[in-house]
Design a protein around this motif. Sequence first.
Motif, short mmCIF file in Angstrom:
data_model
loop_
_atom_site.label_atom_id
_atom_site.label_comp_id
_atom_site.label_asym_id
_atom_site.label_seq_id
_atom_site.Cartn_x
_atom_site.Cartn_y
_atom_site.Cartn_z
N VAL A 189 41.98 41.59 45.03
CA VAL A 189 41.49 42.34 43.74
C VAL A 189 41.69 43.51 43.66
O VAL A 189 41.41 44.12 42.43
N HIS A 208 48.16 31.97 41.91
CA HIS A 208 47.42 33.05 41.48
C HIS A 208 45.97 33.16 42.24
O HIS A 208 45.68 32.26 42.74
N GLY A 209 45.64 34.51 42.04
CA GLY A 209 44.31 34.72 42.71
C GLY A 209 44.32 35.60 44.36
O GLY A 209 45.05 35.30 44.94
N GLY A 210 43.30 35.94 44.40
CA GLY A 210 42.76 36.58 45.60
C GLY A 210 42.78 37.97 45.75
O GLY A 210 41.56 38.40 45.02
N SER A 239 36.16 39.44 36.16
CA SER A 239 34.98 39.60 35.16
C SER A 239 34.22 40.71 34.92
O SER A 239 32.97 41.22 35.36
N SER A 285 38.82 35.76 35.92
CA SER A 285 37.57 35.74 36.44
C SER A 285 37.28 36.12 38.00
O SER A 285 38.30 36.14 38.73
N THR A 286 36.05 36.59 38.14
CA THR A 286 35.97 37.22 39.81
C THR A 286 34.84 36.30 40.37
O THR A 286 33.81 36.13 39.81
N TYR A 314 35.28 40.74 47.18
CA TYR A 314 35.64 40.10 45.77
C TYR A 314 36.76 39.27 45.89
O TYR A 314 37.74 39.36 46.60
N TRP A 315 37.11 38.11 45.29
CA TRP A 315 38.02 37.21 44.99
C TRP A 315 38.46 36.97 43.67
O TRP A 315 37.53 36.76 42.78
N SER A 316 39.65 37.24 42.99
CA SER A 316 39.86 37.24 41.45
C SER A 316 40.90 36.41 40.99
O SER A 316 41.92 36.38 41.90
N SER A 317 40.89 35.57 40.16
CA SER A 317 41.93 34.77 39.63
C SER A 317 42.91 35.79 38.78
O SER A 317 43.93 35.45 38.15
N GLY A 318 42.21 37.03 38.30
CA GLY A 318 42.88 37.83 37.45
C GLY A 318 41.93 37.73 36.01
O GLY A 318 41.93 38.82 35.40
#
Lengths: 74, 395
Positions: free
Chosen positions: B58, B54-56, B155, A62-63, A56-60
């Motif tokens: 999780v 940001h991001g990465g 999500s 959306s994933t 997974y990679w998430s922006s916070g």
Amino acid sequence: MSDDLKVKVTELFREKSKGDKKMFYIRDVTKWLPGEDRHAIQNVVKELLDEEVLKYWSSGSSTYIMLADFFPKE
Amino acid sequence: MERSDTPLLDELEKGQWPSFVKDMKEAARKNPMAKDLLKQLELSYKDKIGHWKHGGIVGVKGYGSGVIGRYSDRPDLFPHVQAFHTMRVNHPSGWFYKTETLRKLCDIWDKHGSGLTNMHGSTGDAILLGTTTEHLQPCFNDLSDAGFDLGGSGSALRTPSACVGPARCEWACVDSLDLCYHLTMAYQDQMHRPMFPYKFKIKISACANDCVAAIARSDLSIIGTWKDAIRINADEVRAYAENINIQKEVCDLCPTRCMEWDGNKLKIYDEDCTRCMHCINVMPKALRPGKETGASILVGGKAPIVKGALLSWVVVPFMKLEPPYDELKDLIERIQDWWDEFGKSRERLGELIQRLGMRVFLKAVGLPAVPQMVKAPRTNPYVFFWPEDLKKEEK
């Protein structure tokens, strides 16, 4: 059946990751396989995440999902 | 006089309000992460730009949400916030903690993170601000040992939240705390393993006062209501009449004008009442919700990120809500499945309904069109005939 699908999904990730784009929404993955059951694809993706083939990679908010090989190292 | 390192932030310590800068400075005395955070924030004020990437990353083993990756774009200047991840901790229903539990949570965060928290974030979770990648798993392990779990992010289904309900409020029409707990336990997989097109929020208010603002902030809002008549204590109504103008402050402000006051007796035409609770709020000793309680189910609320803000609108005017809440869970699953199938990436439920139409939504989830779905008088965008029904009519 699940193993076949797993291979298919992994191969598609490898093929689609050849360009600059490495991160995909789960929606992209289900679109790659229009004939397959959406829930079956999601389950296979979960298995591949457990096996750490995918990550997974998430922006916070959306994933995304990507091949572990391409996961950025900070 | 010694010059301050943070002259711009110092301005925010002035005045009578509690200042986040004061707390950050206090944390900075013992934690180098908090110290660098303070300095980076000062630079952000100076440059008028946020210095975060940001991001990465999780989550922790087996989880795809609950951790929000944050990295400084100036690690050369602020090495201690090079990685400064947020951890979302699933709050208990209604945000009830023992002080001992809070101490445990804070001790864990002092050990693994910056010591700074948001209690609570707008999702409802306890937000632990700032830890390194190496500390994520050990911190999660300690949180688990203390009985905590991570909440939702990305999500996924976000941590369901609920008002204090029957624990602290006489107007609760449903047990919001029990329902929140049940839904959280039932949907662990949807929370921890993101597979949705985008975020999905469930919020529960036990009455129409909607203390958690479910109607504005959640894709699925559950708002307590009642079916029968408002309970009236006539003596108390007369007692209120000595201090307030019932005609002006209650009857004239009723949105459906369903009340009459003759100077001695209050008459409510309950068939016209929308259960807004205005009259009950003004005269709480005299009026109470009815006894036949349940909830209205609304869908589509959201804040304005991708498209404009939406308020949720009613799809089930009244549902009796009792454990194990099978009717509600069945509806939630049908709604999520439809959205999961037809929603575009980053499209919220309300936006999908706007794009495809309420008629399509109602047919897909098997709900009948009812008058309570009409959002405003003289506009009825939801209940149309299907072409095949029109053909039948012609024959």
